[in-house]
Design a protein around this motif. Structure first.
Motif, mmCIF file in Angstrom:
data_model
loop_
_atom_site.group_PDB
_atom_site.id
_atom_site.type_symbol
_atom_site.label_atom_id
_atom_site.label_comp_id
_atom_site.label_asym_id
_atom_site.label_seq_id
_atom_site.Cartn_x
_atom_site.Cartn_y
_atom_site.Cartn_z
ATOM 1 N N GLU A 38 0.839 -1.354 -0.038
ATOM 2 C CA GLU A 38 0.028 -0.011 -0.022
ATOM 3 C C GLU A 38 0.828 1.189 0.078
ATOM 4 O OE1 GLU A 38 -2.414 0.505 3.557
ATOM 5 O OE2 GLU A 38 -3.743 1.709 2.708
ATOM 6 N N ASN A 39 0.643 2.235 -0.875
ATOM 7 C CA ASN A 39 1.223 3.628 -0.715
ATOM 8 C C ASN A 39 0.369 4.906 -0.448
ATOM 9 O OD1 ASN A 39 0.225 4.611 -3.345
ATOM 10 N ND2 ASN A 39 2.108 3.418 -4.337
ATOM 11 N N GLU A 40 0.987 5.834 -0.400
ATOM 12 C CA GLU A 40 0.006 7.089 0.208
ATOM 13 C C GLU A 40 -0.238 8.038 -1.179
ATOM 14 O OE1 GLU A 40 2.836 6.089 1.376
ATOM 15 O OE2 GLU A 40 2.065 4.948 3.115
ATOM 16 N N HIS A 41 -0.037 7.642 -2.307
ATOM 17 C CA HIS A 41 -0.621 8.251 -3.406
ATOM 18 C C HIS A 41 -2.125 8.806 -3.619
ATOM 19 C CE1 HIS A 41 -0.464 10.279 -7.449
ATOM 20 N NE2 HIS A 41 -1.113 9.322 -7.934
ATOM 21 N N VAL A 42 -3.078 7.768 -3.406
ATOM 22 C CA VAL A 42 -4.440 8.344 -3.247
ATOM 23 C C VAL A 42 -4.957 8.067 -1.934
ATOM 24 C CG1 VAL A 42 -6.735 7.568 -4.499
ATOM 25 C CG2 VAL A 42 -4.399 7.183 -5.690
ATOM 26 N N VAL A 43 -5.304 9.166 -1.536
ATOM 27 C CA VAL A 43 -5.935 9.298 -0.130
ATOM 28 C C VAL A 43 -7.346 8.395 -0.152
ATOM 29 C CG1 VAL A 43 -6.537 10.527 2.114
ATOM 30 C CG2 VAL A 43 -4.417 11.300 0.567
ATOM 31 N N THR A 44 -7.754 7.426 0.779
ATOM 32 C CA THR A 44 -8.899 6.770 0.457
ATOM 33 C C THR A 44 -9.530 6.473 1.943
ATOM 34 O OG1 THR A 44 -7.836 4.539 0.895
ATOM 35 C CG2 THR A 44 -8.115 5.357 -1.390
ATOM 36 N N LYS A 45 -10.591 6.442 2.058
ATOM 37 C CA LYS A 45 -11.319 5.967 3.389
ATOM 38 C C LYS A 45 -11.676 4.691 3.560
ATOM 39 C CE LYS A 45 -13.529 10.620 3.905
ATOM 40 N NZ LYS A 45 -14.384 11.443 3.041
ATOM 41 N N ASN A 46 -11.706 4.215 4.595
ATOM 42 C CA ASN A 46 -12.412 3.008 5.208
ATOM 43 C C ASN A 46 -11.409 1.916 4.632
ATOM 44 O OD1 ASN A 46 -14.528 4.061 6.216
ATOM 45 N ND2 ASN A 46 -15.463 4.008 4.137
ATOM 46 N N GLY A 47 -10.083 2.371 4.401
ATOM 47 C CA GLY A 47 -9.028 1.062 4.065
ATOM 48 C C GLY A 47 -8.983 0.652 2.475
ATOM 49 N N MET A 48 -9.783 1.584 1.784
ATOM 50 C CA MET A 48 -9.786 1.202 0.403
ATOM 51 C C MET A 48 -8.367 1.037 -0.254
ATOM 52 S SD MET A 48 -13.301 1.873 -1.021
ATOM 53 C CE MET A 48 -13.182 3.706 -1.674
ATOM 54 N N ILE A 49 -8.162 0.250 -1.357
ATOM 55 C CA ILE A 49 -6.842 0.373 -1.739
ATOM 56 C C ILE A 49 -6.941 0.692 -3.181
ATOM 57 C CG2 ILE A 49 -5.145 -1.346 -2.557
ATOM 58 C CD1 ILE A 49 -4.909 -0.743 0.342
ATOM 59 N N LYS A 50 -6.524 1.867 -3.606
ATOM 60 C CA LYS A 50 -6.480 2.412 -4.766
ATOM 61 C C LYS A 50 -5.218 2.748 -5.620
ATOM 62 C CE LYS A 50 -11.052 4.260 -4.727
ATOM 63 N NZ LYS A 50 -11.898 5.371 -5.292
ATOM 64 N N SER A 51 -3.975 2.655 -4.785
ATOM 65 C CA SER A 51 -2.453 2.777 -5.206
ATOM 66 C C SER A 51 -1.666 1.829 -4.628
ATOM 67 C CB SER A 51 -2.515 4.292 -4.925
ATOM 68 O OG SER A 51 -1.189 4.515 -5.323
ATOM 69 N N LEU A 52 -0.820 1.276 -5.268
ATOM 70 C CA LEU A 52 0.115 0.272 -4.792
ATOM 71 C C LEU A 52 1.333 0.639 -5.342
ATOM 72 C CD1 LEU A 52 -2.039 -2.939 -5.314
ATOM 73 C CD2 LEU A 52 -1.402 -1.910 -3.203
ATOM 74 N N SER A 53 2.568 0.156 -4.612
ATOM 75 C CA SER A 53 3.721 -0.209 -4.937
ATOM 76 C C SER A 53 3.989 -1.646 -4.923
ATOM 77 C CB SER A 53 4.677 0.490 -3.780
ATOM 78 O OG SER A 53 4.606 1.814 -3.584
ATOM 79 N N TYR A 54 5.134 -2.062 -5.631
ATOM 80 C CA TYR A 54 5.370 -3.420 -5.872
ATOM 81 C C TYR A 54 6.825 -3.821 -5.478
ATOM 82 C CZ TYR A 54 0.770 -3.482 -8.257
ATOM 83 O OH TYR A 54 -0.473 -3.284 -8.477
ATOM 84 N N LYS A 55 6.759 -4.975 -4.781
ATOM 85 C CA LYS A 55 8.260 -5.612 -4.479
ATOM 86 C C LYS A 55 8.431 -6.865 -4.909
ATOM 87 C CE LYS A 55 9.725 -3.799 -0.055
ATOM 88 N NZ LYS A 55 9.904 -4.017 1.488
ATOM 89 N N VAL A 56 9.620 -7.140 -5.677
ATOM 90 C CA VAL A 56 9.852 -8.616 -6.419
ATOM 91 C C VAL A 56 10.671 -9.202 -5.438
ATOM 92 C CG1 VAL A 56 10.635 -9.627 -8.658
ATOM 93 C CG2 VAL A 56 9.605 -7.422 -8.796
ATOM 94 N N TRP A 57 10.431 -10.393 -5.513
ATOM 95 C CA TRP A 57 11.191 -11.393 -4.324
ATOM 96 C C TRP A 57 11.525 -12.484 -5.145
ATOM 97 C CZ3 TRP A 57 12.239 -9.974 0.647
ATOM 98 C CH2 TRP A 57 11.439 -8.804 1.139
ATOM 99 N N GLU A 58 12.709 -13.039 -4.703
ATOM 100 C CA GLU A 58 13.565 -14.133 -5.338
ATOM 101 C C GLU A 58 13.729 -15.142 -4.269
ATOM 102 O OE1 GLU A 58 17.299 -15.600 -8.447
ATOM 103 O OE2 GLU A 58 17.470 -13.897 -6.924
#
Ligand SMILES: [Zn+2]
Length: 289
Positions: A122-142
């Motif tokens: 989760e990131n902070e680009h889009v401010v949402t209410k009630n825990g809605m998820i509208k903006s994500l960052s991503y991590k790639v794992w090996e």
């Protein structure tokens, strides 16, 4: 792991990054297909950070030409634009049937190939209410298997006997490495979010912190100054900066990068995407510093 990364990223206009070895595309702004052309056929998984148009309009042509490769598109679960897009594409190009659309939540992990997974943050680009998820960052794992420390002194014959007797899981442990992180659009909030990333691709829309503060708090962004300060507090091997505002000239951006590299005593290679241009094999090019 060697990564061949191609991309385009200028704020407001378009952002996309293709990681060739992994078949992963992060964001899909305009110019995706004209920039990558037949390489688009290698894309297997597409992770969209949020629904701003400069991060998704390249999907239209991509889907029409390459849905035959059965790509999967992942998007933040509460971003309503994506179900609409999916429906629109189905009507507009009904022959293009192979694409799968999947909503993902924060902290969800998707296996993209053997030993490689992508985690949504989760990131902070889009401010949402009630825990809605509208903006994500991503991590790639090996994920690799490694000998547990208590067995590293054993002779090869002893080790073989132990593996035969007790099984691989008894002697091996999983080692997870964060080989790449992609910030998407976001302000810098957490200085440790990308700590221990081998490669970090981060947005830097503005050059100075003062410029971010003059903007409305809705859909906020990072400044180069904040990103460099964060990076100086983390262990990261290579940094790729993009999403600069087109108000700056590329030369101006490079000068500021050099200044901040000195100020924060940054020792790692720093790459940047020029304004308005596609960059091929970014990590193989010349760093700015
Ligand atoms: Zn953007």
């Amino acid at each position: 792991m060697k990564l061949t990364i191609h991309g385009y990223s200028t704020a407001l206009f378009a952002t996309w990054y293709f990681i060739e070895e992994l078949g992963i595309l992060f964001d899909a702004g305009d110019g995706l297909t004209s920039g990558l052309m037949s390489k688009c056929g290698k894309i297997k998984n597409i992770f969209i950070s949020h629904a701003d148009r400069d991060h998704l309009t390249g999907l239209l042509q991509y889907n029409q030409l390459f849905s035959i490769h059965q790509p999967k598109i992942y998007y933040p679960k509460d971003a309503q634009s994506f179900p609409f897009l999916n429906q629109f594409f189905a009507n507009f190009d009904p022959h293009a049937k192979g694409t799968t659309w999947q909503a993902i939540d924060k902290n969800q992990t998707i296996d993209v190939k053997e030993k490689i997974s992508v985690e949504a943050i989760e990131n902070e680009h889009v401010v949402t209410k009630n825990g809605m998820i509208k903006s994500l960052s991503y991590k790639v794992w090996e994920t690799k298997k490694k000998l547990k420390p208590e067995f590293t002194n054993l002779e090869p014959t002893q080790l073989r006997a132990l593996r035969q007797e007790k099984g691989d899981d008894f002697v091996l442990e999983e080692l997870k490495t964060n080989i790449l992180s992609y910030s998407g659009d976001t302000p810098v909030v957490d200085y440790k979010r990308y700590d221990n990333s081998k490669v970090l691709i981060h947005e830097a829309t503005f050059l100075t912190k003062a410029e971010t503060n003059t903007k409305a708090k809705k859909n906020s962004h990072s400044s180069l100054e904040e990103v460099m300060e964060m990076v100086s507090n983390c262990t990261i091997d290579q940094l790729i900066l993009g999403h600069f505002s087109s108000r700056y000239h590329t030369e101006e951006i490079d000068l500021k990068i050099k200044e901040l590299v000195k100020q924060f005593n940054i020792k790692i290679p720093v790459f940047r995407l020029p304004i308005g241009k596609v960059s091929k094999d970014i990590l193989n090019g010349n760093p700015i510093n």
